[in-house]
Design a protein around this motif. Sequence first.
Motif, PDB file in Angstrom:
ATOM      1  N   VAL A  83       0.952  -1.123  -0.112  1.00  0.00           N
ATOM      2  CA  VAL A  83       0.092   0.012   0.042  1.00  0.00           C
ATOM      3  C   VAL A  83       1.064   1.297   0.216  1.00  0.00           C
ATOM      4  N   MET A  84       0.693   2.031  -0.975  1.00  0.00           N
ATOM      5  CA  MET A  84       1.480   3.225  -1.248  1.00  0.00           C
ATOM      6  C   MET A  84       2.669   2.821  -2.194  1.00  0.00           C
ATOM      7  N   LEU A  85       3.176   3.592  -3.036  1.00  0.00           N
ATOM      8  CA  LEU A  85       4.395   3.297  -3.686  1.00  0.00           C
ATOM      9  C   LEU A  85       5.763   3.027  -2.869  1.00  0.00           C
ATOM     10  N   PRO A  86       6.192   1.633  -3.074  1.00  0.00           N
ATOM     11  CA  PRO A  86       7.364   1.361  -2.135  1.00  0.00           C
ATOM     12  C   PRO A  86       8.575   1.716  -2.668  1.00  0.00           C
ATOM     13  N   ARG A  87       9.030   3.138  -2.400  1.00  0.00           N
ATOM     14  CA  ARG A  87      10.096   3.530  -3.150  1.00  0.00           C
ATOM     15  C   ARG A  87      11.339   2.946  -2.264  1.00  0.00           C
ATOM     16  N   GLY A  88      12.435   2.428  -3.208  1.00  0.00           N
ATOM     17  CA  GLY A  88      13.659   2.084  -2.728  1.00  0.00           C
ATOM     18  C   GLY A  88      13.740   0.524  -2.603  1.00  0.00           C
ATOM     19  N   TYR A  89      12.505  -0.097  -3.042  1.00  0.00           N
ATOM     20  CA  TYR A  89      12.204  -1.553  -3.331  1.00  0.00           C
ATOM     21  C   TYR A  89      12.065  -1.726  -4.768  1.00  0.00           C
ATOM     22  N   ARG A  90      12.321  -2.913  -5.198  1.00  0.00           N
ATOM     23  CA  ARG A  90      11.896  -3.388  -6.390  1.00  0.00           C
ATOM     24  C   ARG A  90      10.268  -3.487  -6.467  1.00  0.00           C
ATOM     25  N   TYR A  91       9.805  -2.949  -7.772  1.00  0.00           N
ATOM     26  CA  TYR A  91       8.176  -3.052  -7.791  1.00  0.00           C
ATOM     27  C   TYR A  91       7.784  -4.456  -8.300  1.00  0.00           C
ATOM     28  N   ASP A  92       8.150  -5.380  -7.647  1.00  0.00           N
ATOM     29  CA  ASP A  92       7.783  -6.774  -8.148  1.00  0.00           C
ATOM     30  C   ASP A  92       6.968  -7.354  -7.101  1.00  0.00           C
ATOM     31  N   PHE A  93       6.166  -6.661  -6.238  1.00  0.00           N
ATOM     32  CA  PHE A  93       5.173  -7.242  -5.503  1.00  0.00           C
ATOM     33  C   PHE A  93       4.116  -7.648  -6.406  1.00  0.00           C
ATOM     34  N   ASP A  94       3.000  -8.468  -5.792  1.00  0.00           N
ATOM     35  CA  ASP A  94       2.094  -9.113  -6.571  1.00  0.00           C
ATOM     36  C   ASP A  94       1.060  -8.033  -6.810  1.00  0.00           C
ATOM     37  N   LEU A  95       0.845  -7.095  -5.861  1.00  0.00           N
ATOM     38  CA  LEU A  95       0.155  -5.843  -6.177  1.00  0.00           C
ATOM     39  C   LEU A  95       0.638  -4.670  -5.275  1.00  0.00           C
ATOM     40  N   ILE A  96       0.869  -3.654  -6.094  1.00  0.00           N
ATOM     41  CA  ILE A  96       1.078  -2.243  -5.529  1.00  0.00           C
ATOM     42  C   ILE A  96      -0.211  -1.081  -5.744  1.00  0.00           C
ATOM     43  N   VAL A  97      -0.689  -0.863  -4.696  1.00  0.00           N
ATOM     44  CA  VAL A  97      -1.634   0.410  -4.661  1.00  0.00           C
ATOM     45  C   VAL A  97      -1.162   1.599  -4.255  1.00  0.00           C
ATOM     46  N   ALA A  98      -1.224   2.447  -5.456  1.00  0.00           N
ATOM     47  CA  ALA A  98      -0.255   3.778  -5.373  1.00  0.00           C
ATOM     48  C   ALA A  98      -0.998   5.101  -5.898  1.00  0.00           C
ATOM     49  N   PRO A  99      -1.126   5.988  -4.914  1.00  0.00           N
ATOM     50  CA  PRO A  99      -1.661   7.408  -5.238  1.00  0.00           C
ATOM     51  C   PRO A  99      -0.885   7.760  -6.356  1.00  0.00           C
ATOM     52  N   ALA A 100      -1.863   8.588  -7.595  1.00  0.00           N
ATOM     53  CA  ALA A 100      -1.295   9.159  -8.595  1.00  0.00           C
ATOM     54  C   ALA A 100      -0.541  10.190  -8.454  1.00  0.00           C
ATOM     55  N   HIS A 101      -0.585  11.025  -7.306  1.00  0.00           N
ATOM     56  CA  HIS A 101       0.448  12.069  -7.255  1.00  0.00           C
ATOM     57  C   HIS A 101       1.726  11.594  -6.751  1.00  0.00           C
ATOM     58  N   ASP A 102       2.034  10.355  -6.571  1.00  0.00           N
ATOM     59  CA  ASP A 102       3.376   9.768  -6.387  1.00  0.00           C
ATOM     60  C   ASP A 102       4.025   9.458  -7.960  1.00  0.00           C
ATOM     61  N   ARG A 103       3.241   9.617  -8.754  1.00  0.00           N
ATOM     62  CA  ARG A 103       3.787   9.151 -10.164  1.00  0.00           C
ATOM     63  C   ARG A 103       4.316   7.776 -10.332  1.00  0.00           C
ATOM     64  N   PRO A 104       3.463   6.751  -9.895  1.00  0.00           N
ATOM     65  CA  PRO A 104       3.970   5.505 -10.038  1.00  0.00           C
ATOM     66  C   PRO A 104       4.128   5.088 -11.624  1.00  0.00           C
ATOM     67  N   PRO A 105       5.239   4.175 -11.856  1.00  0.00           N
ATOM     68  CA  PRO A 105       5.508   3.696 -13.270  1.00  0.00           C
ATOM     69  C   PRO A 105       4.209   2.858 -13.481  1.00  0.00           C
TER      70      PRO A 105
END
Length: 256
Positions: A50-72
């Motif tokens: 939950v939230m963009l896990p900055r500093g981690y690889r984005y290979d979770f099964d699911l990431i729920v990220a707010p648009a204002h964090d500009r997720p890839p």
Amino acid sequence: MDRFGFYLSGLFSLSTSDADQYCALIAAGSESYYAAKTLGRKYGIPAAAVMLPRGYRYDFDLIVAPAHDRPPAGECIRTVPVNPCWVEPAGLVHIPPDEHLVSLIIGGSNQVYDLRVESLRPVVEEVFLTFPGHRIMAATSRRTPPEIDAMLRSYPFARLFLYSENPINPIPDFLALSDYVFLTADSTSMISEAVSFGAAKVEVIPLPSRRAPGKFARLIDQLEAMDCLHVYDGTIGEAGKKVKLGDYLQGIRLCG
């Protein structure tokens, strides 16, 4: 260690050895992301962030990220317009059924905004002038400077919750009971809660900025375009639409 793909399973354990009792691991906050990934790999359980896990690889099964964090863009990334949040009133505020409430939620200075008495005082005065028949309450935060506390004490609030004197949180009650909520622009969490719960119309109080407001401006601009809030400009708006996170999470299935 996540960046190098090292997952030390001996660091963490589940509360029961029966992994079949768990269908998913939900990590909310930077201190939990690595644990969720490690346990997920150890037991074969899906892990979500939950939230963009900055500093981690984005290979979770699911990431729920707010648009204002500009997720890839990514198959596992679901973008939502606000910070995921849960709001639950605590019964700290009560008003008679035939009366109405207007509330002010005051944050503080941060790396972007500078909360000053001269910026906030005109808004407080306008609220008292505009809503003479309402109960008016206010709450501060741990970041609210002493000079703001002193200024607020000079007004006849029905109740004034100063965090510096009593660190309780009446904000969920304010959101549940208020006709209007005025809140400073310095917290994406406060704004997200205000547009996700209750029925209050939301006024965001702009503050002097030290630098480009970045994610704060992106969040506020998007929500204003969605008619979920109005940026206070000396006039009172009618923005009161609420964000329903469930609408943005349809079709997600981690379990079963």
